[in-house]
Design an enzyme around this catalytic site. Sequence first.
Site, mmCIF file in Angstrom:
data_model
loop_
_atom_site.group_PDB
_atom_site.id
_atom_site.type_symbol
_atom_site.label_atom_id
_atom_site.label_comp_id
_atom_site.label_asym_id
_atom_site.label_seq_id
_atom_site.Cartn_x
_atom_site.Cartn_y
_atom_site.Cartn_z
ATOM 1 N N LYS A 112 -29.271 49.335 42.241
ATOM 2 C CA LYS A 112 -30.566 49.952 42.004
ATOM 3 C C LYS A 112 -31.395 49.316 41.106
ATOM 4 O O LYS A 112 -32.679 49.470 41.280
ATOM 5 C CB LYS A 112 -30.335 51.570 41.440
ATOM 6 C CG LYS A 112 -29.425 52.384 42.275
ATOM 7 C CD LYS A 112 -29.277 53.704 41.825
ATOM 8 C CE LYS A 112 -28.663 54.565 42.968
ATOM 9 N NZ LYS A 112 -27.152 54.401 43.046
HETATM 10 C C1 LIG Z 1 -26.761 54.816 44.426
HETATM 11 C C2 LIG Z 1 -25.320 54.125 44.695
HETATM 12 C C3 LIG Z 1 -24.970 54.216 46.110
HETATM 13 C C4 LIG Z 1 -25.518 54.890 47.044
HETATM 14 O O1 LIG Z 1 -26.898 54.441 47.505
HETATM 15 P P1 LIG Z 1 -27.795 55.164 48.427
HETATM 16 O O2 LIG Z 1 -29.041 54.386 48.440
HETATM 17 O O3 LIG Z 1 -27.763 56.463 47.747
HETATM 18 O O4 LIG Z 1 -27.182 55.359 49.779
HETATM 19 C C5 LIG Z 1 -23.788 53.269 46.297
HETATM 20 N N1 LIG Z 1 -23.203 52.463 45.208
HETATM 21 C C6 LIG Z 1 -23.435 52.809 43.886
HETATM 22 C C7 LIG Z 1 -22.874 51.756 43.101
HETATM 23 C C8 LIG Z 1 -24.747 53.301 43.571
HETATM 24 O O5 LIG Z 1 -25.204 53.170 42.424
#
Ligand SMILES: *Cc1c(COP(=O)(O)O)cnc(C)c1O
Length: 462
Positions: A112
């Site tokens: 993220k």
């Molecule tokens: C947010 C997250 C996901 C999922 O991502 P999306 O974009 O919501 O599909 C997967 N793995 C981790 C470690 C995350 O923080």
Amino acid sequence: MRYISTRGQAPELSFEEAMMTGLARDGGLYVPKDIPTLTAAEIAGMAGDSYEEIAYKVMRPFIGETFTDAEFRQLIAAAYAGFGHAARAPLVQLGPNHFLLELFHGPTLAFKDFAMQLIGQMMQAALARSGKRITIVGATSGDTGSAAIEAFRGLSNVDVFILFPHGRVSEVQRRQMTTPAEANVHALAVDGDFDDCQAALKDMFNDFAFRDEVGLAGVNSINWGRVLAQVVYYFSSAVSLGAPHRKVSFTVPTGNFGDIFAGFIARQMGLPIERLVIATNLNDILHRTLETGIQKKEGVTPSISPSMDIQVSSNFERALFYAYGRDGATVAAQMADLSAKGAFTVSQGAIDWLRAEFASGRASEEETLATIAAQRSASGEILCPHSAVGVKVAEGFLSDVPMITLATAHPAKFPDAVERASGIRPPLPPRMADLYDRPERVTRVANDLAALQTLIRERRSR
Ligand SMILES: *Cc1c(COP(=O)(O)O)cnc(C)c1O
């Protein structure tokens, strides 16, 4: 470049407006009116470029007039300067034709950061120009909150409030939210679960008087600015394996469909992607939707990959929009069914389209743990549980086309599960090794909308 809503009833916006607004006023999500494409020669020209240069080439056509070329280059440079790896998104090989894209070298050790760091820079630059202030409020089950705090800490035109469920995030996740010392950061531990936090957030956005009073803004995964930033690493990794001359496939551990939707955009832009594989944990609403053609909400079961424990996959609406040939009225009707009845049935034409664009698979808890253990001995790579879900599902799709599995978090963010699986307790990278010693600052709050709103009014700077 203009942006339109997936429900067809909201005004068209510029990139800046779409980024600042988040959700469209008709309840839809913003998508580009036309998706720009890159020629094979332009893609081939990215070979050997820095991550920042590829980021510029991929995103520039989407930004329109919001930033000049020079401004946009500077924002990209600032966004990724704090990453702990020169490649930003390095690729390692797990086995024949199977590669892992490490997206966990950012400041909070999860993918993220790629989007949040950039959106932090872009929002700050836009606000500095307009002289406005905003209050960012987010709800998190862990990774989104820390990524948002890390991106907005210390920025002068922004206050950031993050609601997280008290006692239900990992210690690393909590400390990443409670240890930043900047006065514009407010970590709020809510007496409730993640759904309560999300419901409170939604109520605040629907309270238009409050929304205007504090300049409420959202940075959750439906924000177009976040999706866009995630398109870049599909290009950087594919090009390093020989694209556009050679096709590649991707497997993406997903919950909210944000990351994999970015892969779909990369394909629409001209990147030759053979397969886009959705990987889910036992909360497999997306896998079931593709298998049955019916999207049906069920309860969330807590798993060892908690960032994928979702019941409503918000970005799936964007895929539906394309599946229905960009027909906003049909998307709006399906979403109305979902909120009224907890389910909707995708039409035959749309499900055929979805199955042509995406494959899917799910991994159980046992398979996830076994994959962490197996990769530790086979490749030496220590996977976090989310990445292990991806690797397990990808193994069912290996072929002579290179497969790139996205590693979404650093194993040290989920040390208990990793230790249970592999016997190794992964240490934090040296640059954050003192996380456990830093003082925490957090406000415990009741699960009460009025109390939360009062707190936000009082705490935000003016
Ligand atoms: C947010 C997250 C996901 C999922 O991502 P999306 O974009 O919501 O599909 C997967 N793995 C981790 C470690 C995350 O923080």
